[in-house]
Enzyme design. Structure first.
Site, PDB file in Angstrom:
ATOM      1  N   SER A   6       0.746  -1.246   0.135  1.00  0.00           N
ATOM      2  CA  SER A   6       0.024   0.053   0.099  1.00  0.00           C
ATOM      3  C   SER A   6       1.268   1.592  -0.505  1.00  0.00           C
ATOM      4  O   SER A   6       1.946   1.476   1.156  1.00  0.00           O
ATOM      5  CB  SER A   6      -0.904  -0.164   1.407  1.00  0.00           C
ATOM      6  OG  SER A   6      -1.314   1.247   1.063  1.00  0.00           O
ATOM      7  N   HIS A  31      -0.837  -0.536  -4.333  1.00  0.00           N
ATOM      8  CA  HIS A  31      -2.237  -0.706  -3.899  1.00  0.00           C
ATOM      9  C   HIS A  31      -2.663   0.837  -3.146  1.00  0.00           C
ATOM     10  O   HIS A  31      -1.147   1.117  -3.094  1.00  0.00           O
ATOM     11  CB  HIS A  31      -2.333  -1.530  -2.724  1.00  0.00           C
ATOM     12  CG  HIS A  31      -3.361  -1.149  -2.117  1.00  0.00           C
ATOM     13  ND1 HIS A  31      -5.234  -1.989  -1.826  1.00  0.00           N
ATOM     14  CD2 HIS A  31      -4.073  -0.947  -0.926  1.00  0.00           C
ATOM     15  CE1 HIS A  31      -6.080  -1.797  -2.375  1.00  0.00           C
ATOM     16  NE2 HIS A  31      -5.661  -1.116  -0.647  1.00  0.00           N
ATOM     17  N   ASP A  33      -4.765   3.599  -1.965  1.00  0.00           N
ATOM     18  CA  ASP A  33      -5.523   3.881  -1.198  1.00  0.00           C
ATOM     19  C   ASP A  33      -6.726   5.558  -1.905  1.00  0.00           C
ATOM     20  O   ASP A  33      -5.816   6.649  -1.028  1.00  0.00           O
ATOM     21  CB  ASP A  33      -5.627   3.880   0.326  1.00  0.00           C
ATOM     22  CG  ASP A  33      -5.051   1.814   0.346  1.00  0.00           C
ATOM     23  OD1 ASP A  33      -6.104   1.653   0.612  1.00  0.00           O
ATOM     24  OD2 ASP A  33      -4.102   2.493   1.076  1.00  0.00           O
ATOM     25  N   MET A  35      -9.267   7.837  -0.765  1.00  0.00           N
ATOM     26  CA  MET A  35      -9.932   8.228   0.521  1.00  0.00           C
ATOM     27  C   MET A  35     -10.409   9.971  -0.092  1.00  0.00           C
ATOM     28  O   MET A  35      -9.165  10.944   0.011  1.00  0.00           O
ATOM     29  CB  MET A  35      -9.023   8.618   1.966  1.00  0.00           C
ATOM     30  CG  MET A  35      -8.478   6.989   2.363  1.00  0.00           C
ATOM     31  SD  MET A  35      -8.306   6.902   3.593  1.00  0.00           S
ATOM     32  CE  MET A  35      -6.933   5.767   3.826  1.00  0.00           C
ATOM     33  N   HIS A  64      -8.032   1.403  -5.275  1.00  0.00           N
ATOM     34  CA  HIS A  64      -8.893   0.961  -3.391  1.00  0.00           C
ATOM     35  C   HIS A  64     -10.098   2.399  -3.182  1.00  0.00           C
ATOM     36  O   HIS A  64      -8.855   3.268  -3.259  1.00  0.00           O
ATOM     37  CB  HIS A  64      -8.438   0.270  -2.271  1.00  0.00           C
ATOM     38  CG  HIS A  64      -9.350   0.372  -1.253  1.00  0.00           C
ATOM     39  ND1 HIS A  64      -8.824  -0.133   0.122  1.00  0.00           N
ATOM     40  CD2 HIS A  64     -10.528   0.178  -0.636  1.00  0.00           C
ATOM     41  CE1 HIS A  64      -9.550   0.177   0.764  1.00  0.00           C
ATOM     42  NE2 HIS A  64     -10.942   0.273   0.360  1.00  0.00           N
ATOM     43  N   MET A  66     -11.981   5.049  -1.030  1.00  0.00           N
ATOM     44  CA  MET A  66     -12.434   4.653  -0.220  1.00  0.00           C
ATOM     45  C   MET A  66     -13.528   6.647   0.250  1.00  0.00           C
ATOM     46  O   MET A  66     -12.910   7.466   0.595  1.00  0.00           O
ATOM     47  CB  MET A  66     -12.049   4.412   1.082  1.00  0.00           C
ATOM     48  CG  MET A  66     -11.332   3.036   1.852  1.00  0.00           C
ATOM     49  SD  MET A  66      -9.861   3.380   2.538  1.00  0.00           S
ATOM     50  CE  MET A  66      -8.922   3.001   0.775  1.00  0.00           C
ATOM     51  N   MET A 135     -11.689  -6.155   4.065  1.00  0.00           N
ATOM     52  CA  MET A 135     -10.920  -5.607   4.591  1.00  0.00           C
ATOM     53  C   MET A 135     -11.097  -6.073   6.941  1.00  0.00           C
ATOM     54  O   MET A 135     -11.745  -6.575   6.756  1.00  0.00           O
ATOM     55  CB  MET A 135     -11.939  -4.258   5.604  1.00  0.00           C
ATOM     56  CG  MET A 135     -11.620  -2.979   4.682  1.00  0.00           C
ATOM     57  SD  MET A 135     -10.790  -2.015   3.497  1.00  0.00           S
ATOM     58  CE  MET A 135      -9.715  -1.820   4.730  1.00  0.00           C
ATOM     59  N   ASP A 173      -7.055  -7.240   3.283  1.00  0.00           N
ATOM     60  CA  ASP A 173      -6.127  -5.343   3.427  1.00  0.00           C
ATOM     61  C   ASP A 173      -5.938  -4.914   4.710  1.00  0.00           C
ATOM     62  O   ASP A 173      -7.356  -4.554   5.304  1.00  0.00           O
ATOM     63  CB  ASP A 173      -6.822  -4.897   2.174  1.00  0.00           C
ATOM     64  CG  ASP A 173      -6.809  -3.175   2.831  1.00  0.00           C
ATOM     65  OD1 ASP A 173      -5.468  -2.921   3.142  1.00  0.00           O
ATOM     66  OD2 ASP A 173      -6.850  -2.327   1.609  1.00  0.00           O
TER      67      ASP A 173
HETATM   68  C1  DX5 Z   1      -6.984   1.182   5.040  1.00  0.00           C
HETATM   69  C2  DX5 Z   1      -6.439   0.735   3.750  1.00  0.00           C
HETATM   70  C3  DX5 Z   1      -4.401   0.008   3.723  1.00  0.00           C
HETATM   71  C4  DX5 Z   1      -3.956   0.317   4.413  1.00  0.00           C
HETATM   72  C5  DX5 Z   1      -2.782  -0.604   4.763  1.00  0.00           C
HETATM   73  O1  DX5 Z   1      -8.140   1.634   4.801  1.00  0.00           O
HETATM   74  O2  DX5 Z   1      -7.589   0.825   2.750  1.00  0.00           O
HETATM   75  O3  DX5 Z   1      -5.047  -0.390   2.667  1.00  0.00           O
HETATM   76  O4  DX5 Z   1      -2.860   1.283   3.910  1.00  0.00           O
HETATM   77  O5  DX5 Z   1      -2.576  -0.605   5.564  1.00  0.00           O
HETATM   78  P1  DX5 Z   1      -1.577  -1.451   6.809  1.00  0.00           P
HETATM   79  O6  DX5 Z   1      -0.816  -2.897   6.124  1.00  0.00           O
HETATM   80  O7  DX5 Z   1      -0.686  -0.549   7.645  1.00  0.00           O
HETATM   81  O8  DX5 Z   1      -2.489  -1.551   7.614  1.00  0.00           O
HETATM   82 ZN    ZN Z   2      -6.160  -0.052   0.867  1.00  0.00          ZN
END
Ligand code: DX5
Ligand code: ZN
Length: 212
Positions: A6, A31, A33, A35, A64, A66, A135, A173
């Site tokens: 990530s 990956h 993320d 947000m 991904h 969110m 998740m 994840d």
């Molecule tokens: C959380 C993200 C994850 C996160 C994972 O909302 O979707 O992808 O970055 O990070 P670790 O591996 O540190 O939990």
């Molecule tokens: Zn993620």
């Protein structure tokens, strides 16, 4: 096991060298993320920054989302040609339609389930998706503790996929490390996302330790 580091845990001050290093360390995909500060209480990167990651990366992107307005963000990221775009089922009234829209854009569609969302919620979407992301933390931040109930959920999902003849991949994840990778493998998981575990250790050694 496929490994998707990530980029949320990368050092954004030297993003280009981080992307190169993580690709060379054996990542299968990156990956990303996304947000929006509404679906989750955090804001990360938009397409302007991710475009630079895509330009430097030799590995495909796994986006991904969110976010609250899924279709808007799908259309924003689609021109970057990620391999996958996943969105949260909890935030989508028309998941079937949006999966088809993502496929029409030439991208593999995937659904994400929060820790409390049952695996059976994807049962009538299986014909239309390539991956289900479970998740194992509450979305919003890297570095949180792994929620072990995801193991039972992955097993139930695997049974459902087998029963229905689906070849969709199961991705997990959040809080993934060498401490839980064996259990994840045994539960039928195909792909893991790992942020803090990879970026806080030697990238290559950490990724190799997850390829069980
Ligand atoms: C959380 C993200 C994850 C996160 C994972 O909302 O979707 O992808 O970055 O990070 P670790 O591996 O540190 O939990
Ligand atoms: Zn993620």
């Amino acid at each position: 096991m496929l490994v998707a580091p990530s980029m949320l845990s990368a050092n954004f001050g030297k993003l280009e060298s981080e992307v190169k290093a993580i690709c060379e360390a054996g990542a299968d995909k990156l990956h990303i993320d996304v947000m929006d500060g509404h679906f989750v209480p955090n804001i990360t990167f938009g397409p302007v920054v991710v475009k630079h990651i895509a330009r430097v990366s030799t590995k495909p992107l796994d986006v991904h989302l969110m976010v609250k307005n899924n279709t808007f963000f799908v259309d924003l990221f689609a021109p970057l040609k990620p391999k996958y775009i996943s969105f949260h089922i909890e935030e989508e009234k028309h998941p079937h339609r949006l999966l088809q829209h993502i496929r029409d854009l030439g991208i593999k569609p995937a659904i994400v389930l929060n820790p409390s969302t049952p695996p059976e919620s994807v049962e009538f979407l299986l014909d239309n998706l390539d991956m289900i992301l479970l998740m194992s933390v509450n979305p919003g931040f890297g570095g949180q503790a792994f929620i072990p109930t995801v193991l039972e959920k992955a097993k139930r999902l695997k049974e459902l996929l087998t029963k229905k003849g689906s070849k969709a991949l199961i991705e997990v994840d959040g809080g993934v490390s060498d401490k839980n990778i064996k259990e994840l493998k045994d539960a039928g998981v195909d792909v893991v996302v790992a942020g803090s575990y990879v970026f806080k250790n030697d990238y290559k050694e950490a990724i190799e330790s997850l390829k069980v």
